[in-house]
Design an enzyme around this catalytic site. Structure first.
Site, mmCIF file in Angstrom:
data_model
loop_
_atom_site.group_PDB
_atom_site.id
_atom_site.type_symbol
_atom_site.label_atom_id
_atom_site.label_comp_id
_atom_site.label_asym_id
_atom_site.label_seq_id
_atom_site.Cartn_x
_atom_site.Cartn_y
_atom_site.Cartn_z
ATOM 1 C CD GLU A 1 4.639 -10.314 -6.148
ATOM 2 O OE1 GLU A 1 4.333 -9.483 -5.066
ATOM 3 O OE2 GLU A 1 4.980 -10.319 -7.467
ATOM 4 C CD GLU B 1 1.845 -6.608 -7.896
ATOM 5 O OE1 GLU B 1 2.165 -5.311 -7.792
ATOM 6 O OE2 GLU B 1 1.586 -7.250 -6.840
HETATM 7 C C1 BG6 Z 1 4.256 -6.495 -5.244
HETATM 8 C C2 BG6 Z 1 5.283 -6.617 -6.356
HETATM 9 O O1 BG6 Z 1 3.463 -5.491 -5.482
HETATM 10 O O2 BG6 Z 1 4.608 -6.456 -3.877
HETATM 11 C C3 BG6 Z 1 6.744 -6.866 -5.872
HETATM 12 O O3 BG6 Z 1 4.844 -7.517 -7.711
HETATM 13 C C4 BG6 Z 1 6.978 -6.067 -4.535
HETATM 14 O O4 BG6 Z 1 7.620 -6.491 -6.873
HETATM 15 C C5 BG6 Z 1 5.796 -6.682 -3.532
HETATM 16 O O5 BG6 Z 1 8.295 -6.217 -3.981
HETATM 17 C C6 BG6 Z 1 6.195 -6.108 -2.040
HETATM 18 O O6 BG6 Z 1 6.274 -4.813 -2.146
HETATM 19 P P1 BG6 Z 1 7.269 -3.950 -1.577
HETATM 20 O O7 BG6 Z 1 7.056 -2.640 -1.740
HETATM 21 O O8 BG6 Z 1 7.262 -4.107 -0.183
HETATM 22 O O9 BG6 Z 1 8.473 -4.449 -2.136
#
Ligand code: BG6
Length: 480
Positions: free
Chosen positions: A378, A177
């Site tokens: 993701e 990211e």
């Molecule tokens: C992404 C990141 O932004 O979102 C992850 O690459 C992160 O590391 C994921 O865990 C979900 O976000 P969060 O804050 O709910 O863990």
């Protein structure tokens, strides 16, 4: 029309070292940035402490103990049918302070074991070199990516792991990211510019000048690493990784449409234009000028960037937001990014607007722009799960997660049918892990439940949720 994913499509899950490994001070590992973050919540930002206070609970220190349980976890991934597992390497396991000249063999050996285990299950690792972390010593000495010194240190680390694992890992991403570095809130995670800071992370103040200079250093570092990989190991595939937050103009007022165009440029295109096309985009100069940014660009930097063009494009996709120039618009959540509310969308318990159609839109927009293979690395929803006892078995009935998964897979299928060259999908957090934004365990993403809680209790046992079987079915039918 039946949606058909390409043969050999990668189905899997995505994680980050600091959020699941634990074992923060084991086998020679040095403290990493995230080891200095306390837990927070949806409305209480995580606090940073300069020294580790032994009387307080740091959720990343133990994570979900993947370090000692990776065999069990990878076997569960294989049971779901994964043929890809996205993970990151903790830089401070390899170079504990970031400045050693020789790597820590125990750290290297750990990842050998993990990759071998993946391979034994027919799972292709997808490895992020830097996922929101660096040795904390580099924060103290250099204020993270603010300093140009980081370029050679990162290069040393990256070359070391490429040399070591090139026969075991084909797919690599340089920075997770990276585009979060375009805003002060995101830069906290992405560039680690927190030297001397103590207190709630949301109060870290960095200027646009610092953010864009840090990004410049990362682009140069990424470019050098991609070039090194291409020259030495031509079989490797090197990718970028952006946090794609699709935005819509909130109204058809042309002023809103233009404001959205600018937001898309900053948030979603600036970094990928550099990493996919190998040069700063045409709109960058005006943006720098209007935001008081004067980049220090040294001889050779632009060549490094030009040689660092990636082979495939990857991104995270969780939500969409709206953009308006009109006063009084309602806003919505997001741990590092918040935006305008969309009345047509529902939100998760953490305020992230759920928009599967937006994923199809994003895939089409990105592919139209770059025409290189893509992966969604993701996607997922953080939710509160309840464990129930039935017939002596522990279960989690997470139909909400199944709905989210199915709708996003359907949207990807449509994009494939649209003609997008999509080659893989790795769900975020296939196993519950520590949230990056809030540090919580209760914000659960997994298909596998982990008995670990925000007060530090739990026996780390793993439970297959209903979504485990739903994803297994999706994978078995290649998305059908
Ligand atoms: C992404 C990141 O932004 O979102 C992850 O690459 C992160 O590391 C994921 O865990 C979900 O976000 P969060 O804050 O709910 O863990």
């Amino acid at each position: 029309m039946a949606v058909t994913f390409p043969k050999g499509f990668f189905w899997g899950g995505a994680t980050a070292a600091n959020q699941l490994e634990g074992a923060w001070d084991v086998d020679g590992r040095g403290p990493s940035v995230d080891d200095h973050f306390l837990g927070g919540s949806v409305d209480t930002p995580r606090e940073i402490t300069i020294s580790i206070d032994p009387d307080r609970f740091y959720p990343n220190h133990d994570g979900i103990d993947f370090y000692h349980r990776y065999e069990e976890d990878i076997a569960l991934f294989a049971e779901m049918g994964f043929n890809m597992f996205r993970m990151s390497i903790a830089w401070s396991r390899i170079f504990p302070t970031g400045e050693e000249t020789e790597p820590n063999e125990a750290g290297l050996a750990f990842y050998d074991r993990v990759f071998d285990c993946c391979r034994a299950h027919g799972i292709e690792p997808l490895v992020t070199l830097s996922h929101y972390e660096m040795p904390y010593a580099l924060v103290e000495k250099y204020n993270g990516w603010e300093s140009r010194e980081l370029i050679v240190l990162f290069e040393r680390y990256a070359r070391c792991v490429l040399d070591r694992y090139h026969e075991k890992v084909t797919y690599w991403l340089t920075f997770n990211e990276i585009n979060l570095g375009t805003s002060a809130a995101g830069a906290l995670f992405e560039t680690s510019m927190i030297r001397g800071f103590e207190g709630p992370g949301s109060e870290v103040v960095v200027t646009p000048q610092q953010c864009y200079q840090a990004l410049h250093h990362q682009f140069v570092a990424s470019g050098r690493v991609v070039r090194y990989a291409h020259e030495n190991y031509p079989e490797l595939k090197m990718g970028n990784m952006d946090c794609f937050i699709l935005t819509y103009a909130a109204t058809c007022d042309p002023a809103d449409v233009w404001a959205n165009e600018l937001e898309m440029n900053r948030m979603n295109w600036y970094c990928s234009d550099v990493q996919v096309r190998g040069a700063y985009p045409f709109y960058a100069r005006r943006y720098w000028r209007e935001n008081g940014i004067e980049l220090d660009v040294r001889d050779g930097d632009l060549d490094d960037i030009a040689d660092g063009k990636v082979d495939f494009y990857t991104f995270s996709y969780y939500m969409s937001n709206t953009v308006t120039t009109h006063e009084g618009a309602e806003t919505t959540g997001g741990n590092m990014v918040s935006g305008g509310k969309n009345p047509y969308l529902e939100s998760t318990d953490w305020g992230w607007q759920v928009d599967p159609t937006g994923l199809r839109v994003a895939l089409n927009q990105i592919y139209a722009r770059y025409q290189i293979p893509m992966m969604v690395v993701e996607n997922g929803m953080g939710a509160l799960d309840e464990v129930v006892e039935e017939d002596g078995e522990k279960r989690v009935h997470d139909q909400y997660r199944i709905d989210y998964l199915e709708k996003h897979v359907a949207a990807m299928g449509e994009a494939v049918a649209d003609g997008v060259d999509l080659i893989g999908y790795t769900w975020w957090g296939p196993i519950d892990l520590v949230s990056a934004g809030t540090g919580e365990m209760r914000k659960r993403y997994g298909f596998i439940y982990v008995d670990k809680h925000d007060d530090g209790t739990g026996d780390y046992s793993r439970i297959r949720k209903d979504s485990f079987y739903a994803y297994q079915k999706i994978i078995r039918s290649n998305g059908l």
